[in-house]
Design a protein around this motif. Sequence first.
Motif, PDB file in Angstrom:
ATOM      1  N   TYR A   1      13.109   7.501  -1.591  1.00  0.00           N
ATOM      2  CA  TYR A   1      11.912   7.572  -2.318  1.00  0.00           C
ATOM      3  C   TYR A   1      10.656   7.064  -1.692  1.00  0.00           C
ATOM      4  CZ  TYR A   1       7.999   6.503  -5.576  1.00  0.00           C
ATOM      5  OH  TYR A   1       6.851   6.453  -6.034  1.00  0.00           O
ATOM      6  N   ALA A   2       9.486   7.487  -1.881  1.00  0.00           N
ATOM      7  CA  ALA A   2       8.298   6.945  -1.224  1.00  0.00           C
ATOM      8  C   ALA A   2       7.070   7.507  -1.872  1.00  0.00           C
ATOM      9  CB  ALA A   2       8.349   7.215   0.430  1.00  0.00           C
ATOM     10  N   LYS A   3       5.904   6.745  -1.835  1.00  0.00           N
ATOM     11  CA  LYS A   3       4.769   7.136  -2.145  1.00  0.00           C
ATOM     12  C   LYS A   3       3.627   6.737  -1.119  1.00  0.00           C
ATOM     13  CE  LYS A   3       0.967   6.629  -5.805  1.00  0.00           C
ATOM     14  NZ  LYS A   3       0.920   5.978  -7.145  1.00  0.00           N
ATOM     15  N   GLN A   4       2.847   7.810  -0.685  1.00  0.00           N
ATOM     16  CA  GLN A   4       1.982   7.530   0.522  1.00  0.00           C
ATOM     17  C   GLN A   4       0.560   7.986  -0.321  1.00  0.00           C
ATOM     18  OE1 GLN A   4       2.221   6.889   3.976  1.00  0.00           O
ATOM     19  NE2 GLN A   4       4.325   6.092   3.119  1.00  0.00           N
ATOM     20  N   THR A   5      -0.315   7.260   0.105  1.00  0.00           N
ATOM     21  CA  THR A   5      -1.819   7.446  -0.434  1.00  0.00           C
ATOM     22  C   THR A   5      -2.589   7.888   0.947  1.00  0.00           C
ATOM     23  OG1 THR A   5      -1.712   6.163  -2.388  1.00  0.00           O
ATOM     24  CG2 THR A   5      -3.865   6.690  -1.468  1.00  0.00           C
TER      25      THR A   5
ATOM     26  N   VAL B   1       0.177  21.868  -2.816  1.00  0.00           N
ATOM     27  CA  VAL B   1       0.993  22.783  -2.094  1.00  0.00           C
ATOM     28  C   VAL B   1       1.985  22.312  -0.924  1.00  0.00           C
ATOM     29  CG1 VAL B   1       0.654  24.763  -0.653  1.00  0.00           C
ATOM     30  CG2 VAL B   1      -0.601  24.729  -2.813  1.00  0.00           C
ATOM     31  N   CYS B   2       1.185  21.162  -0.120  1.00  0.00           N
ATOM     32  CA  CYS B   2       1.785  20.631   0.845  1.00  0.00           C
ATOM     33  C   CYS B   2       2.906  19.724   0.347  1.00  0.00           C
ATOM     34  CB  CYS B   2       0.890  19.914   1.660  1.00  0.00           C
ATOM     35  SG  CYS B   2      -0.383  20.614   2.366  1.00  0.00           S
ATOM     36  N   GLY B   3       2.975  18.947  -0.783  1.00  0.00           N
ATOM     37  CA  GLY B   3       4.032  18.240  -1.391  1.00  0.00           C
ATOM     38  C   GLY B   3       5.097  19.193  -1.718  1.00  0.00           C
TER      39      GLY B   3
ATOM     40  N   TYR C   1      -0.200  16.426   6.722  1.00  0.00           N
ATOM     41  CA  TYR C   1       0.130  15.176   7.184  1.00  0.00           C
ATOM     42  C   TYR C   1       0.472  13.991   6.084  1.00  0.00           C
ATOM     43  CZ  TYR C   1      -1.264  17.328  11.679  1.00  0.00           C
ATOM     44  OH  TYR C   1      -1.475  18.223  12.458  1.00  0.00           O
ATOM     45  N   LEU C   2      -0.030  13.984   5.143  1.00  0.00           N
ATOM     46  CA  LEU C   2       0.142  13.177   3.924  1.00  0.00           C
ATOM     47  C   LEU C   2       1.597  13.431   3.334  1.00  0.00           C
ATOM     48  CD1 LEU C   2      -0.509  10.901   2.110  1.00  0.00           C
ATOM     49  CD2 LEU C   2      -2.167  12.497   0.608  1.00  0.00           C
TER      50      LEU C   2
END
Length: 145
Positions: A47-51, A84-86, A125-126
Amino acid sequence: MDDAFDNFVDQLQSQIDEETRRDFGEKVYQRWKNPCYLQIINDPHGYAKQTGTCGDSIEIYLKFENGVVYEAGFQTDGCGPSLVCGSYAAQMAMGKNAAELMDISGESILEELGGLPDENEHCAYLAAAALQSALEDYVSRRDKV
């Protein structure tokens, strides 16, 4: 009065849809309207969360079986391109092992989508950064066992 308002809303939505198709392409438009893998996965193996610098966040959830991703999900609080990218990052992770996941990059997401407008490329990229961080989380947990 309600009919006039309903007609206005319908025309406005049609205009938004037409502009989105023109600016982003049909593939991105279809995924924006019908995102896949938009889910929270309980007890993920990675799991990860990026901002991002834009303020959007993408969370990636991965479950592995025999070293291969068998379930992937994502969440975002961001714009349509982040959604869309996620969605594509999660889709591209399915059926891949850790080594193959390392090859999923912002560039490969953009290639899969057929590109995005310059001002939205950072969303790919995110999503890739979130996926790579989820992979790192999985590997670190696996190595502790």
